[in-house]
Write a protein that holds these residues in place. Structure first.
Motif, PDB file in Angstrom:
ATOM      1  N   UNK B 204       0.783  -1.138  -0.182  1.00 31.58           N
ATOM      2  CA  UNK B 204      -0.176  -0.219   0.001  1.00 31.58           C
ATOM      3  C   UNK B 204       0.769   1.249   0.212  1.00 31.58           C
ATOM      4  N   UNK B 205       2.115   1.439   1.055  1.00 29.11           N
ATOM      5  CA  UNK B 205       2.325   2.742   1.158  1.00 29.11           C
ATOM      6  C   UNK B 205       3.405   2.705  -0.282  1.00 29.11           C
ATOM      7  N   UNK B 206       4.336   1.465  -0.957  1.00 25.27           N
ATOM      8  CA  UNK B 206       4.393   1.835  -2.561  1.00 25.27           C
ATOM      9  C   UNK B 206       3.574   2.608  -3.748  1.00 25.27           C
ATOM     10  N   UNK B 207       2.178   2.059  -2.942  1.00 28.30           N
ATOM     11  CA  UNK B 207       1.139   2.031  -4.331  1.00 28.30           C
ATOM     12  C   UNK B 207       1.199   4.053  -4.157  1.00 28.30           C
ATOM     13  N   UNK B 208       0.787   4.384  -2.853  1.00 26.86           N
ATOM     14  CA  UNK B 208       0.328   5.637  -2.607  1.00 26.86           C
ATOM     15  C   UNK B 208       1.346   6.402  -2.541  1.00 26.86           C
ATOM     16  N   UNK B 209       2.591   6.355  -2.775  1.00 28.21           N
ATOM     17  CA  UNK B 209       3.699   7.154  -2.611  1.00 28.21           C
ATOM     18  C   UNK B 209       3.970   7.525  -1.916  1.00 28.21           C
ATOM     19  N   UNK B 210       3.927   6.888  -0.543  1.00 25.06           N
ATOM     20  CA  UNK B 210       4.554   7.745   1.155  1.00 25.06           C
ATOM     21  C   UNK B 210       5.899   7.309   1.336  1.00 25.06           C
ATOM     22  N   UNK B 211       6.400   8.740   1.644  1.00 22.70           N
ATOM     23  CA  UNK B 211       7.439   9.023   1.467  1.00 22.70           C
ATOM     24  C   UNK B 211       8.235   8.592   3.603  1.00 22.70           C
ATOM     25  N   UNK B 212       9.539   8.519   3.446  1.00 21.34           N
ATOM     26  CA  UNK B 212       9.185   8.083   4.366  1.00 21.34           C
ATOM     27  C   UNK B 212      11.197   8.698   5.379  1.00 21.34           C
ATOM     28  N   UNK B 213      11.140   8.391   5.846  1.00 16.89           N
ATOM     29  CA  UNK B 213      12.777   9.676   6.344  1.00 16.89           C
ATOM     30  C   UNK B 213      13.576   8.040   6.448  1.00 16.89           C
ATOM     31  N   UNK B 214      13.480   7.313   6.569  1.00 19.35           N
ATOM     32  CA  UNK B 214      14.344   6.509   6.135  1.00 19.35           C
ATOM     33  C   UNK B 214      14.428   5.447   4.559  1.00 19.35           C
ATOM     34  N   UNK B 215      14.574   5.473   3.710  1.00 16.60           N
ATOM     35  CA  UNK B 215      14.289   4.213   2.804  1.00 16.60           C
ATOM     36  C   UNK B 215      14.776   2.910   2.953  1.00 16.60           C
ATOM     37  N   UNK B 216      15.161   2.387   4.137  1.00 17.41           N
ATOM     38  CA  UNK B 216      15.458   1.282   3.923  1.00 17.41           C
ATOM     39  C   UNK B 216      14.008   0.092   3.676  1.00 17.41           C
ATOM     40  N   UNK B 217      13.822  -0.886   3.508  1.00 15.51           N
ATOM     41  CA  UNK B 217      12.818  -1.580   3.348  1.00 15.51           C
ATOM     42  C   UNK B 217      13.695  -2.065   4.823  1.00 15.51           C
ATOM     43  N   UNK B 218      14.085  -2.725   5.930  1.00 14.27           N
ATOM     44  CA  UNK B 218      13.962  -3.461   6.446  1.00 14.27           C
ATOM     45  C   UNK B 218      13.652  -2.589   7.546  1.00 14.27           C
ATOM     46  N   UNK B 219      14.054  -1.368   7.284  1.00 12.22           N
ATOM     47  CA  UNK B 219      13.816  -0.069   9.164  1.00 12.22           C
ATOM     48  C   UNK B 219      12.194  -0.021   8.522  1.00 12.22           C
ATOM     49  N   UNK B 220      11.326  -0.340   7.390  1.00  9.72           N
ATOM     50  CA  UNK B 220      10.197   0.561   6.529  1.00  9.72           C
ATOM     51  C   UNK B 220       9.521  -0.884   7.426  1.00  9.72           C
ATOM     52  N   UNK B 221       9.445  -2.288   7.641  1.00 16.15           N
ATOM     53  CA  UNK B 221       9.176  -3.256   7.530  1.00 16.15           C
ATOM     54  C   UNK B 221       8.716  -3.079   9.636  1.00 16.15           C
TER      55      UNK B 221
END
Lengths: 807, 356
Positions: B204-221
């Motif tokens: 969902x996050x990728x589809x909505x183009x959400x911005x995160x402060x960190x870009x690493x996948x593992x951190x997001x997870x």
């Protein structure tokens, strides 16, 4: 000579036997009997008085010379066969030749008559006796129905009374043409004078008044009184007469339902357009009073949905007429201005009893009417621990006292107190209670309490008993006593109806914590009690063995009773009596809210949010709290400064713009509206959303506090922004529709097509296998289909066979 | 624009992301064109209904998504008119028995008979040789059906089986009588695992183009996992929570505090009260709070459950057993009885005694 006996011997009473006569005379004398009227000895010539010697009376029968006389001592001298067995006075009179008088019979008759008379006297005594004290041909609730506004018992509803009368007074401009000019002036200054809740014609903004409140506190009485005092003639429509069908002349169709509906409408409109007439002598003249329509018991009326529909129609036609006003109307329009007030009375403004298409009846009514709710006078616990009613309850008591004085019941103040408490502030019930138990209470004062043990125990008295122990008895005896009372004595009446038992249990439940707190402050007893409460709950729901449920009261007694129960000065729980009621009310209100919201949600979202239509748990649990936060995003660029500077969309950064757009579109799709709401108490304008989620989302207690001011502040700048956003969306959608170029059309519709195409695919590949798959057709020549969901002509597009068959 | 819960809801079986084996089975079931009565159960937010609709989509095509709301009227035995909503498409309809209160038996009988008496006419799959002669009736919250209604269902399920297929959806099977269980195919849909939920959130996050402060996948997870755990593996709640978080800030900080729901905070506080000070005064305070929670439409059993788990989190380990047994006793009482405040207070009192 003077006769001591009150008999009139002038009419010649004959006594043949001295002894017998004496005794008999003695008796009759005592009974003060009037022989003159009761015993007539016909055909007997009055004899000289000298012949009557003291007690012995010898009578000679004038011309009918000496015939045989039957003596009382039993000697029968020549009994004549002619003597009749049953002699009545008239017969004796008529039979002149009668020579023998049956004294036996005469006395029998005399006795009978005497007995009859005595009986009658007794009877009449019995009849007149109660009449002297309870001279009632009327039920007291009618007799003491207030006749004037000032007689109304305030019962804590003074403000409501005034609100009703204000509302009605605003009508007078239209109805009586009195303040019309003044209002017209107003109208020029600001046409939508919502501040005063008045529309252009000076009528109240909402044309229907909905008065709600618990039974017996005088809703109907108040409304009738105020309307009458303001010069209206009250036309009442209630559950009893609203179902009447008009005479067959208005039989418009064979459809019975339609007829009833039409009749109802006609009835309401008749009431609204006519003035009442009065018969004076031979002439019927109008008394000039306009009608005020009062619809009573609207929530319970069998056809309330019809009534509400008619009311809705009226309001709509009024609105149309109002909009047309001023415009030159070429033809006569059907829409009439509403120029008479309508007042509806209901017990529960949130009633969900009856519902029709698309929602609850009361919801529909609420939305078009001004709401005034009456409150029950509530009990307040003073800091001294004595239970007293506030001002409201005192006024009820005064009122009851007045009645008791007028009826000469001589009730003590504490007795009145008790009556009011039993009836829980229901004035009508109080008066009824007074009338039918008035005499009983009189005995109650005079006689010792033991005799009246089988009188009804009120539930709070029983509750008191449960916390008290008799110091003179040992524990077992006391227990037995209590059990006796519960199973056969005064407590039985409580147990027989589950409602009162529930009240007792609740009363105990509300109280026991305080008792434990003062006793030993340990939690063992509450634990033990919880088992028993569980027992009570389960027995209560099973509905099979309710006779055992009252035993739980004994447990209360066993656990918490004391010889000297302390007056609870300061309860651990604030406002204990109302907390449960309020919690229940709020729950109901919130549930209604969820229902309302859920009916407006678009179907697909509804399915996504989980199945239930009305009783959806997850809505209250997490959907709405999150939704609320999404609806009111914290806009970063508007910053922490919640100042009231005018903000516009341009001041926001991109992300906030997005948030705002999302919020606005959600508001639209969920059909949440915002409205200004005037708080009558503080006279402030509040910004609310409708349905109002605040009560569901916010908590107010020690842990989390609810700050309405901050929310209001936020809404003050957020709502205008949303409004502009709304406008933008509507304009955008319009312009998009107009400026459709073929290319944009392609793009915008593309997404929809895939499903429609599939639909056709299914339809046609069953008929013929030769057909190319429409997907391929899609590539060569496109078919544009407009799909109107929900209509019978769902798909309307001219498609030539060519389009389909091209390979 | 719609909420993400709606927006990213899969419509077809092959788009469903977790519980592959169940999805496959359902697909196989649908491909035969016929299926037995189903009883789908599992915790809320695990995708029961999504799966059911996807299966229907497989069976009947996109027509099942053309939903509309009908209002049906029934006359109860006491001659009262009863109206309630039915969500329907040409091929199925969906009812919720809790809408009808105690009259659900009448409604279910009438409704099912009504549907059963008309045979479905089906053009679409004639050519395949399968005719969908039946209509599907989805019963939501089947566990809230009264015993009477369930008994009424028993016979109807067999009698009209040629024209009707029932799909019952419920959270537990405990309230459903054994005869019904034996007449249905039981499908259990477990709650998605934490990693599955975080995977979905990531999509969902990728589809909505959400911005995160960190870009690493593992951190997001890590953030997604936090949300998943916080929402107790309820996907619906997780999505709503995530959407709310995303609305708070343009770039989502990984350290952002998740939004705690007010009632959860309140129950946390109750558990703290119980743990710290076991006294009657506290008990009375707790009662007031219970009243308020009930007023906000929080079901009593949920209050009990949350409170119990909060207590278990922070109590000594030797008390856990006691607390759980108390909790289960009172959960039983809550479901049997109707006066929830008695039982909630009883639980609080007993828990206090157990802890002191």
């Amino acid at each position: 000579m003077e006769d001591p006996v009150n008999l009139n011997f002038g009419e010649s009473v004959l006594f043949n036997n001295a002894d017998q006569a004496t005794t008999d005379l003695g008796e009759t004398n005592n009974n003060d009997m009037d022989f003159q009227s009761s015993l007539l000895f016909g055909g007997v010539q009055p004899q000289p008085e000298s012949e009557q010697v003291n007690d012995l009376i010898e009578v000679e029968y004038g011309q009918i010379q000496p015939k045989k006389v039957k003596l009382f001592d039993g000697k029968v001298i020549n009994l004549k066969p002619k003597v009749r067995k049953s002699i009545n006075a008239d017969e004796i009179k008529s039979s002149e030749e009668m020579d023998l008088i049956d004294m036996d019979n005469l006395f029998r008759i005399a006795k009978e008559k005497q007995a009859f008379k005595d009986n009658q006297e007794q009877l009449s005594e019995q009849q007149t006796k109660p009449k002297k004290k309870f001279k009632t041909s009327q039920v007291w609730t009618e007799k003491y129905r207030p006749k004037r506004f000032l007689q109304l018992c305030s019962a804590g509803n003074d403000r409501q009374y005034r609100m009703i009368s204000h509302w009605l007074q605003r009508w007078s401009g239209v109805v009586f043409n009195t303040e019309y000019e003044y209002n017209q002036l107003n109208q020029h200054q600001n046409p939508h004078n919502i501040q005063n809740n008045v529309d252009q014609l000076g009528r109240p903004y909402r044309k229907i008044l909905l008065v709600s409140g618990p039974p017996g506190i005088g809703k109907t009485t108040t409304v009738h009184l105020i309307a009458k005092q303001l010069g209206y003639n009250v036309e009442e429509l209630n559950a009893a007469n609203s179902m009447d069908v008009l005479p067959s002349t208005v039989n418009t169709g064979d459809n019975r339902y339609g007829n009833v509906n039409a009749a109802l409408k006609l009835k309401i409109q008749n009431a609204l357009t006519s003035n009442s007439i009065q018969a004076q002598g031979n002439k019927i003249i109008s008394n000039g009073k306009p009608t005020c329509l009062v619809i009573d018991e609207i929530d319970t009326a069998g056809n309330s949905s019809d009534i509400i529909r008619v009311l809705n129609e009226l309001i709509q036609s009024d609105q149309r007429a109002l909009n047309k006003r001023g415009q030159p109307s070429g033809k006569k329009s059907k829409d009439n201005l509403l120029n008479r007030p309508i007042i509806c009375i209901a017990n529960d403004a949130f009633s969900t009893n009856s519902r029709t298409w698309g929602g609850f009846n009361m919801d529909k009514l609420r939305s078009i009417s001004e709401l005034i709710s009456f409150q029950k006078p509530a009990f307040i616990k003073r800091s001294t621990g004595i239970k007293t009613g506030g001002k409201a309850l005192n006024s009820v008591k005064e009122y009851i006292k007045d009645i008791s004085e007028q009826e000469n019941l001589k009730l003590e103040y504490n007795e009145i107190n008790e009556i009011v408490e039993i009836c829980e502030g229901d004035i009508r019930a109080c008066i009824n209670h007074l009338q039918f138990n008035g005499r009983k209470l009189e005995n109650y004062v005079s006689s010792s309490p033991k005799i009246n043990k089988d009188l009804q125990l009120s539930w709070f008295k029983l509750t008191d008993m449960l916390f008290k122990r008799d110091p003179q008895l040992n524990k077992e005896q006391d227990f037995d006593n209590l059990m006796e009372i519960l199973l056969s004595g005064g407590g039985k009446s409580i147990n027989s109806s589950s409602g009162t038992l529930d009240k007792v249990i609740r009363g105990c439940f509300n109280r026991y914590l305080d008792t434990v707190y003062y006793q030993d402050d340990s939690l063992v007893k509450p634990c033990e009690l919880s088992e028993w409460l569980n027992f009570y709950d389960i027995i209560g729901t099973s509905n099979e063995i309710p006779q055992y449920s009252n035993l739980i009261l004994l447990k209360f007694w066993q656990l918490f009773s004391e010889i000297n129960p302390k007056k609870i000065v300061k309860s651990l729980l604030p406002d204990i009596k109302n907390i449960e009621f309020e919690s229940n009310e709020m729950k109901k209100q919130n549930k209604a809210l969820v229902k309302k919201l859920i009916t407006n949600i678009p179907i697909s979202l509804k399915v996504s949010l989980g199945g239930g239509f009305e009783d959806n748990q997850s809505m209250g649990l997490f959907v709405l709290p999150f939704l609320y936060k999404i609806l009111f995003p914290e806009l970063a660029s508007s910053g922490s400064s919640n100042s009231l500077q005018v903000k516009s969309k341009n001041n926001l950064n991109d992300f906030d713009k997005l948030c705002l757009e999302k919020s606005a579109s959600l508001f639209k799709s969920l059909q949440i509206e915002f409205e200004t709401f005037k708080d009558n108490e503080t006279n402030q304008l509040l910004l609310e959303i409708n349905p109002n989620l605040d009560s569901l989302v916010f908590y107010d207690n020690d842990i989390l506090t609810f700050n309405p001011k901050q929310i209001q502040l936020k809404r003050k700048w957020f709502f205008p922004m949303l409004q502009t956003e709304f406008d933008r969306i509507t304009i955008q959608s319009k312009t998009v529709k107009r400026s459709i170029t073929p290319e944009t059309k392609n793009q915008s519709k593309k997404t929809k097509i895939s499903s429609s195409v599939e639909f056709f695919k299914g339809q046609y590949d069953g008929i013929s296998t030769q057909i190319q798959k429409p997907k391929e057709v899609d590539e060569t020549s496109r078919i544009w289909v407009k799909y109107n969901e929900g209509y019978s002509n769902a798909v309307r597009k001219t498609i030539g066979w060519k389009d389909l068959w091209i390979s | 624009m719609s909420l993400w819960v709606d927006k990213y809801r899969p419509k077809t079986l092959n788009k469903l992301s977790f519980h592959e084996s169940i999805t496959k089975n359902l697909g196989a079931l649908a491909s035969t064109g016929d299926f037995p009565h189903l009883l789908v159960y599992g915790p809320s937010g695990s995708g029961k209904k999504t799966r059911v609709y996807a299966t229907l989509h497989e069976l009947f095509g996109s027509q099942v998504e053309k939903l509309k709301i009908d209002v049906k009227t029934f006359t109860t035995s006491s001659n009262r008119k009863l109206e309630f909503n039915v969500l329907s498409s040409p091929y199925h309809l969906e009812i919720t028995p809790s809408d009808m209160g105690n009259n659900d038996r009448v409604v279910i009988q009438d409704l099912l008979k009504d549907i059963a008496s008309t045979e479905q006419v089906d053009f679409t799959s004639q050519q395949k040789g399968i005719k969908h002669r039946f209509k599907v009736v989805i019963i939501n919250e089947a566990d809230s059906l009264t015993r009477d209604a369930q008994a009424a269902l028993r016979r109807t399920m067999e009698k009209y089986s040629s024209n009707i297929r029932l799909i019952m959806i419920s959270n537990t099977t405990s309230n459903i009588i054994p005869p019904i269980k034996s007449r249905t195919l039981l499908v259990r849909i477990p709650a998605p695992s934490v990693s599955e939920i975080s995977q979905i959130l990531n999509n969902v996050a990728t589809k909505e183009n959400l911005k995160f402060s960190v870009n690493e996948e593992s951190e997001k997870l890590k953030l997604f996992e936090k949300i998943a755990i916080n929402s107790s593996q309820n996907l619906r709640k997780a999505l709503l929570c995530f959407e709310t978080v995303s609305m708070q800030n343009e770039t989502i900080q990984l350290s952002t505090n998740l939004i705690d729901l007010d009632w959860e905070i309140i129950i946390k506080n109750i558990s703290r009260l119980i743990l710290t000070n076991q006294s009657v005064a506290n008990l009375s305070k707790i009662r007031v709070i219970f009243y308020e929670l009930l007023a906000h439409c929080i079901p009593a059993r949920i209050i009990l459950k949350t409170l119990l788990f909060d207590l278990l989190e922070s109590c000594e380990s030797n008390k856990i057993e006691d607390l759980v047994s108390i909790g289960s006793t009172f959960d039983n009482r809550l479901s049997l009885g109707s006066k929830s405040i008695f039982h909630l207070e009883g639980f609080a009192a007993k828990a206090m005694v157990a802890l002191s």
